[in-house]
Design a protein around this motif. Structure first.
Motif, PDB file in Angstrom:
ATOM      1  N   SER A  14       0.814  -1.209   0.000  1.00 27.34           N
ATOM      2  CA  SER A  14       0.000   0.000   0.000  1.00 27.34           C
ATOM      3  C   SER A  14       0.852   1.265   0.000  1.00 27.34           C
ATOM      4  CB  SER A  14      -0.934  -0.001   1.208  1.00 27.34           C
ATOM      5  OG  SER A  14      -1.747   1.145   1.193  1.00 27.34           O
ATOM      6  N   SER A  18       0.899   3.833  -2.998  1.00 28.83           N
ATOM      7  CA  SER A  18       0.501   5.200  -2.666  1.00 28.83           C
ATOM      8  C   SER A  18       1.559   6.202  -3.109  1.00 28.83           C
ATOM      9  CB  SER A  18       0.257   5.317  -1.162  1.00 28.83           C
ATOM     10  OG  SER A  18       0.008   6.651  -0.802  1.00 28.83           O
ATOM     11  N   ALA A  45      -2.917   5.467   3.543  1.00 29.79           N
ATOM     12  CA  ALA A  45      -2.345   4.330   2.814  1.00 29.79           C
ATOM     13  C   ALA A  45      -1.931   3.221   3.777  1.00 29.79           C
ATOM     14  CB  ALA A  45      -1.157   4.783   1.976  1.00 29.79           C
ATOM     15  N   GLY A  49      -3.522  -0.416   3.745  1.00 28.35           N
ATOM     16  CA  GLY A  49      -2.666  -1.581   3.530  1.00 28.35           C
ATOM     17  C   GLY A  49      -2.845  -2.643   4.599  1.00 28.35           C
TER      18      GLY A  49
END
Length: 134
Positions: A14, A18, A45, A49
Motif C-alpha cells: 500500500s 501510494s 495508505a 494496507g
C-alpha cells in the motif's frame, strides 16, 4: 504470526503504491502537496494496507472455492479503497474510474507476484521431495 505477516505485506504494498500514485497525481496536475497533506495520505495508505492485508485471511477459508475467495477479497478491497478514497479526497483529484483502474492494476501486479512466488515455493517443495526419493 501469519496475520502479522499479511498486515506487513499489505502495508508495504500500500505504501509503495501510494507513493507512485501520489507522485503521478502531483506531477500530472502540477500541484504541490504540503507536509500535512502528505502525512495524511501516508496514514490513509498505511491503514488501507493493513486492512487489505487482514482481508487476505479470506484465502485461508478452505471451505470456499478459490474463485469465491477472490471475488469476496476484491469486493472487500474495493470497499476499503472507496472509504480510504473518501477520507483521502482522492475523488477531488481524479474520477472514481481512475481510482478503480489503479486498484485493478495494483491488484493484478500483486497477484502476478504472488503467483510467481507460489511457483517458486512449489518448485522448491518438489525438489525437496525428489531429493528424499533419491
Amino acid at each position: 504470526m501469519k496475520i502479522i505477516r499479511m498486515m506487513v505485506i499489505g502495508l508495504l504494498i500500500s505504501l509503495s503504491s501510494s507513493y507512485v500514485l501520489v507522485t503521478i497525481s502531483v506531477l500530472s496536475n502540477n500541484a504541490v502537496m504540503s507536509g500535512a497533506e502528505l502525512l495524511e495520505q501516508i496514514i490513509i495508505a498505511a491503514i488501507l494496507g493493513v486492512a487489505i492485508g487482514l482481508l487476505s485471511i479470506i484465502f485461508e477459508i478452505e471451505r470456499l472455492p478459490f474463485i469465491s475467495q477472490l471475488i469476496l477479497h476484491l469486493i472487500a478491497v474495493t470497499l476499503c479503497v472507496m472509504v480510504a478514497g473518501y477520507f483521502g479526497r482522492w475523488f477531488d483529484h481524479s474520477s472514481i474510474t481512475y481510482v478503480l483502474i489503479s486498484e485493478v492494476i495494483i491488484y493484478c501486479i500483486v497477484w502476478c507476484i504472488i503467483y510467481v512466488l507460489q511457483l517458486i515455493d512449489i518448485a522448491e517443495i518438489n525438489h525437496a521431495i525428489q531429493k528424499r526419493k533419491e
